[in-house]
Design an enzyme around this catalytic site. Structure first.
Site, PDB file in Angstrom:
ATOM      1  CG  ASN A 204      -1.677   1.246   1.423  1.00  0.00           C
ATOM      2  OD1 ASN A 204      -1.807   2.046   0.502  1.00  0.00           O
ATOM      3  ND2 ASN A 204      -2.220   1.440   2.616  1.00  0.00           N
ATOM      4  CD1 TRP A 205       3.676   1.350  -2.667  1.00  0.00           C
ATOM      5  CD2 TRP A 205       3.319   2.188  -4.719  1.00  0.00           C
ATOM      6  NE1 TRP A 205       4.407   0.603  -3.559  1.00  0.00           N
ATOM      7  CE2 TRP A 205       4.211   1.104  -4.820  1.00  0.00           C
ATOM      8  CE3 TRP A 205       2.950   2.864  -5.885  1.00  0.00           C
ATOM      9  CZ2 TRP A 205       4.730   0.683  -6.050  1.00  0.00           C
ATOM     10  CZ3 TRP A 205       3.467   2.451  -7.095  1.00  0.00           C
ATOM     11  CH2 TRP A 205       4.357   1.361  -7.166  1.00  0.00           C
ATOM     12  CE  LYS A 206       0.193   2.991   4.881  1.00  0.00           C
ATOM     13  NZ  LYS A 206       0.322   3.000   6.311  1.00  0.00           N
TER      14      LYS A 206
ATOM     15  CG  HIS B  65      -5.508   1.769   5.335  1.00  0.00           C
ATOM     16  ND1 HIS B  65      -4.991   2.699   6.209  1.00  0.00           N
ATOM     17  CD2 HIS B  65      -4.537   0.836   5.160  1.00  0.00           C
ATOM     18  CE1 HIS B  65      -3.756   2.346   6.527  1.00  0.00           C
ATOM     19  NE2 HIS B  65      -3.453   1.222   5.908  1.00  0.00           N
TER      20      HIS B  65
ATOM     21  CD  GLU C 159      -2.430   5.245   7.020  1.00  0.00           C
ATOM     22  OE1 GLU C 159      -2.458   5.278   5.779  1.00  0.00           O
ATOM     23  OE2 GLU C 159      -1.508   4.696   7.661  1.00  0.00           O
TER      24      GLU C 159
ATOM     25  CD  GLU D 122      -3.030  -2.606   7.625  1.00  0.00           C
ATOM     26  OE1 GLU D 122      -1.956  -2.849   7.091  1.00  0.00           O
ATOM     27  OE2 GLU D 122      -3.649  -1.533   7.485  1.00  0.00           O
TER      28      GLU D 122
ATOM     29  N   GLY E 264       3.212   1.875  10.827  1.00  0.00           N
ATOM     30  CA  GLY E 264       4.186   2.952  10.637  1.00  0.00           C
ATOM     31  C   GLY E 264       4.975   3.292  11.887  1.00  0.00           C
TER      32      GLY E 264
ATOM     33  CB  SER F 164       5.948  -2.261  11.685  1.00  0.00           C
ATOM     34  OG  SER F 164       5.599  -0.922  12.000  1.00  0.00           O
TER      35      SER F 164
ATOM     36  N   GLY G 176       3.128  -1.257   4.200  1.00  0.00           N
ATOM     37  CA  GLY G 176       3.189   0.159   3.852  1.00  0.00           C
ATOM     38  C   GLY G 176       4.616   0.553   3.505  1.00  0.00           C
ATOM     39  N   GLY G 177       5.338   1.058   4.501  1.00  0.00           N
ATOM     40  CA  GLY G 177       6.676   1.622   4.296  1.00  0.00           C
ATOM     41  C   GLY G 177       7.624   0.736   3.495  1.00  0.00           C
TER      42      GLY G 177
HETATM   43  O1  LIG Z   1      -1.464  -0.584   4.613  1.00  0.00           O
HETATM   44  C1  LIG Z   1      -0.413  -0.789   5.222  1.00  0.00           C
HETATM   45  C2  LIG Z   1      -0.321  -0.582   6.634  1.00  0.00           C
HETATM   46  O2  LIG Z   1      -0.923   0.609   7.038  1.00  0.00           O
HETATM   47  C3  LIG Z   1       1.014  -0.849   7.261  1.00  0.00           C
HETATM   48  O3  LIG Z   1       1.912   0.224   7.083  1.00  0.00           O
HETATM   49  P1  LIG Z   1       3.439   0.035   7.590  1.00  0.00           P
HETATM   50  O4  LIG Z   1       3.936  -1.239   6.958  1.00  0.00           O
HETATM   51  O5  LIG Z   1       4.150   1.241   7.107  1.00  0.00           O
HETATM   52  O6  LIG Z   1       3.369  -0.099   9.079  1.00  0.00           O
END
Ligand SMILES: O=C[C@H](O)COP(=O)(O)O
Length: 250
Positions: free
Chosen positions: A9-11, A95, A97, A167, A173, A213, A234-235
């Site tokens: 997920n590139w947000k 999600h 967020e 999640e 994050g 994470s 994510g990251g």
């Molecule tokens: O969609 C992905 C998640 O929000 C996890 O993000 P993260 O891997 O940066 O903690």
């Protein structure tokens, strides 16, 4: 029997040019990878070109959210028919967020889920508790309510298209991953609630991804747990080499 899914997920990161540069590096690294399904969720401005770049490969690109209606006066929104018109067959829904910052609710996620299935779009639906809920001993209650609300008035035929992503919000994050034990316990609760809502057979075939994470060096211990069927990343999905290492976890 449950084929794992590794999803990135590139947000709100990467322009269309940056997305294409990522794919140019990433696609050859995973071209022979068949053990897992690979999904990427770029921003809406990169989606069309990402879909063209992944066409004919083993990688699927999807949207990060969508509306449940086909059209209307809903500024800023994207409809299921707009997604299918550009060849998009995957969407991330609910999600945390979206829930925390933009008022997303599971009542709406339920409508979006049904709309996605009706349009042949595979939905990856996120659930997960906040730190305050975990600390108050309300993790199980929270997860059961989220799954239950998501699946209200959903038929078994619709539910079989569901992919869930657990999640824990406190792990997103933050670098603070749930231990494999903690994640497994939550996944077991979610599978149990799926069984209560839709029957044991469907609970046994539904893929439940873990997110929060996930990195190349912790994915294999998470994936060793019996109820963890993949990862939503994510990251660590923003760099093609890091994400390819993660996809190819030992
Ligand atoms: O969609 C992905 C998640 O929000 C996890 O993000 P993260 O891997 O940066 O903690």
């Amino acid at each position: 029997m449950r084929k794992p899914v590794i999803a990135g997920n590139w947000k709100m990161y990467k322009t269309p040019q940056e997305s294409l540069a990522f794919l140019e590096a990433f696609l050859p690294l995973v071209a022979d990878h068949t053990r897992d399904e690979i999904f990427l969720f770029p921003s809406i401005t990169s989606l069309s070109s990402a879909l063209q770049a992944v066409a004919g490969t083993n990688v699927h690109a999807g949207a990060q959210t969508m509306h449940w209606l086909n059209e209307g006066a809903f500024t800023g929104e994207t409809s299921p028919t707009m997604l299918t018109a550009i060849g998009c067959g995957h969407v991330l829904l609910g999600h945390s967020e979206q829930r925390l910052y933009f008022g997303e609710t599971y009542e709406r996620v339920n409508l979006k889920f049904k709309a996605a299935v009706a349009h042949g779009i595979t939905p990856v639906v996120c659930i997960g508790e906040q730190l305050s809920e975990r600390e108050a001993g309300r993790t199980e209650e929270t997860l059961r309510l989220q799954v239950n609300t998501l699946l209200r008035n959903v038929t078994r035929a619709e539910a079989k298209h569901l992919i869930l992503a657990y999640e824990p919000i406190w792990a997103i994050g933050t670098g603070r991953t749930a231990t494999p034990d903690v994640a497994q316990q939550a996944h077991q609760i979610v599978r149990d609630e799926l069984a209560a809502c839709c029957g044991a057979e469907l609970a046994g075939t539904t893929r439940i991804l873990y997110g929060g994470s996930v990195k190349p060096d912790n994915i294999s211990t998470l994936m060793a747990e019996p109820d963890i069927d993949g990862a939503l990343v994510g990251g660590a999905s923003l760099d093609p080499h890091s994400f390819a290492r993660l996809v190819k976890y030992a």
